[in-house]
Design an enzyme around this catalytic site. Structure first.
Site, PDB file in Angstrom:
ATOM      1  N   HIS A 106      35.966  48.463  43.862  1.00 31.60           N
ATOM      2  CA  HIS A 106      36.207  47.616  45.026  1.00 31.60           C
ATOM      3  C   HIS A 106      37.239  46.542  44.725  1.00 31.60           C
ATOM      4  O   HIS A 106      37.579  46.274  43.574  1.00 31.60           O
ATOM      5  CB  HIS A 106      34.900  46.955  45.492  1.00 31.60           C
ATOM      6  CG  HIS A 106      34.359  45.958  44.517  1.00 31.60           C
ATOM      7  ND1 HIS A 106      33.793  46.316  43.317  1.00 31.60           N
ATOM      8  CD2 HIS A 106      34.324  44.592  44.547  1.00 31.60           C
ATOM      9  CE1 HIS A 106      33.424  45.243  42.659  1.00 31.60           C
ATOM     10  NE2 HIS A 106      33.737  44.174  43.376  1.00 31.60           N
ATOM     11  N   ASP A 108      37.581  42.509  45.737  1.00 30.18           N
ATOM     12  CA  ASP A 108      36.720  41.450  46.255  1.00 30.18           C
ATOM     13  C   ASP A 108      37.201  40.958  47.620  1.00 30.18           C
ATOM     14  O   ASP A 108      38.374  40.641  47.816  1.00 30.18           O
ATOM     15  CB  ASP A 108      36.680  40.272  45.281  1.00 30.18           C
ATOM     16  CG  ASP A 108      35.919  40.606  44.001  1.00 30.18           C
ATOM     17  OD1 ASP A 108      35.029  41.481  44.049  1.00 30.18           O
ATOM     18  OD2 ASP A 108      36.214  40.000  42.959  1.00 30.18           O
ATOM     19  N   HIS A 260      38.296  47.102  40.902  1.00 29.29           N
ATOM     20  CA  HIS A 260      37.514  47.056  39.667  1.00 29.29           C
ATOM     21  C   HIS A 260      36.105  47.595  39.901  1.00 29.29           C
ATOM     22  O   HIS A 260      35.639  47.705  41.043  1.00 29.29           O
ATOM     23  CB  HIS A 260      37.458  45.632  39.103  1.00 29.29           C
ATOM     24  CG  HIS A 260      36.777  44.645  40.001  1.00 29.29           C
ATOM     25  ND1 HIS A 260      37.369  44.138  41.130  1.00 29.29           N
ATOM     26  CD2 HIS A 260      35.550  44.056  39.929  1.00 29.29           C
ATOM     27  CE1 HIS A 260      36.549  43.296  41.725  1.00 29.29           C
ATOM     28  NE2 HIS A 260      35.439  43.230  41.026  1.00 29.29           N
ATOM     29  N   ARG A 275      31.556  33.702  38.578  1.00 30.90           N
ATOM     30  CA  ARG A 275      32.765  34.162  39.265  1.00 30.90           C
ATOM     31  C   ARG A 275      33.232  33.134  40.289  1.00 30.90           C
ATOM     32  O   ARG A 275      32.424  32.608  41.060  1.00 30.90           O
ATOM     33  CB  ARG A 275      32.518  35.489  39.984  1.00 30.90           C
ATOM     34  CG  ARG A 275      33.817  36.154  40.466  1.00 30.90           C
ATOM     35  CD  ARG A 275      33.558  37.368  41.319  1.00 30.90           C
ATOM     36  NE  ARG A 275      33.388  37.021  42.730  1.00 30.90           N
ATOM     37  CZ  ARG A 275      33.065  37.899  43.678  1.00 30.90           C
ATOM     38  NH1 ARG A 275      32.811  39.162  43.357  1.00 30.90           N
ATOM     39  NH2 ARG A 275      32.945  37.512  44.939  1.00 30.90           N
TER      40      ARG A 275
END
Length: 285
Positions: A106, A108, A260, A275
């Site tokens: 995907h 983000d 990723h 994150r």
């Protein structure tokens, strides 16, 4: 002179940045050099052995733009809503972070109207085995497509949805049902299948198996066949770098041209990361 060393990986993307301490304030020229390094690396930078507080990570991330807050706010770091805990740690029977994040390839926030420019993931605890993350170069993947496929993709758009895979992961202890207010925050978004990177000008595939639900205006079977081919194509080994995490790594990637996937680790081993995610803009072809 650059304020750091730039060491390109022998892979489809990625480079290590050495000689910079991200816990210290950086000047505008160093931020500009790091941004140029991100582009030169094809969208992935690794900073090793960084000892950072949440404030440090937020400050460094904000040097590249405003930050977003994840819809699963229960997994935000207390007092730091910009920091999402990507963690399989459970305290008092309750998950403290999103332990199954990245199960599918995907980009983000591709499901939003203004998908993310970049993400920064900081490793506080890493397992003794497993836990790698793979990254794929979507510019190189597009450029390697046969000419007739590139012609077919011109002008086509795809629908991205946060709930596309979420319902399929309802057995996960990290995925409580979305509330009505959360669903209202997450309308579907439609983006070009091929986007132009706003800084490099290169064409990039902009689809991913995690959030791309269908091709707009295609019949279901035709949409599924095309997306399945693109998902397979862009994740071939020749386009991928696999990162083996070390404690205190900070990895910064460009969501506009990189997808990723987390490979997971044995459930008895702890994996705990923070994150931050930088807001982007509307993709264009």
């Amino acid at each position: 002179m650059p304020a750091f060393e730039f060491r390109r990986f022998n892979a489809a993307l990625g480079a290590e940045i050495a000689g910079v301490d991200l816990s210290k304030p950086l000047d505008e020229e160093t931020f500009a050099q790091i941004r140029r390094a991100l582009l030169a690396s094809e969208g992935l930078l690794v900073f090793r052995d960084q000892r950072m507080t949440p404030e440090d990570q937020i400050a460094f991330s904000r040097g590249f733009g405003p930050l977003t807050i994840h819809v699963l706010r229960q997994y935000s770091l207390p007092e730091y809503p910009e920091v999402l805990r990507v963690s399989n740690v459970i305290e008092n029977g309750v998950p403290i972070g999103l332990g199954d994040a990245g199960r599918y390839w995907h980009s983000d926030l591709s499901y939003t109207a203004e998908p993310s420019f970049g993400s920064l993931l900081y490793a506080l605890e890493v397992p003794s085995e497993g836990g790698d993350t793979s990254f794929a170069n979507m510019s190189a993947a597009y450029e390697a497509l046969p000419h007739d496929v590139r012609e077919r993709l011109a002008g086509k758009r795809a629908v991205h949805s946060y709930s596309h895979r979420y319902a399929q992961m309802s057995d996960s202890k990290w995925r409580p049902p979305l509330t009505q207010s959360q669903m209202e925050e997450l309308p579907e978004a439609t983006h070009p299948i091929v986007r132009t990177h706003p800084e490099t000008g290169r064409k990039c595939l902009f689809v991913n198996e995690g959030f791309t639900a269908r091709v707009a205006d295609f019949a279901e079977l035709e949409s599924r066949d095309l997306l399945d081919f693109l998902f397979w194509h862009c994740t071939q080994p020749c386009f991928v770098y696999r990162h083996a995490w070390r404690q205190y790594d900070l990895v910064f990637w460009d969501n506009r041209c990189v997808i990723h996937m987390a490979h997971g680790c044995p459930s008895h081993l702890r994996r705990h990361m923070h994150r931050t995610t930088i807001k982007g803009d509307v993709p264009y072809e």
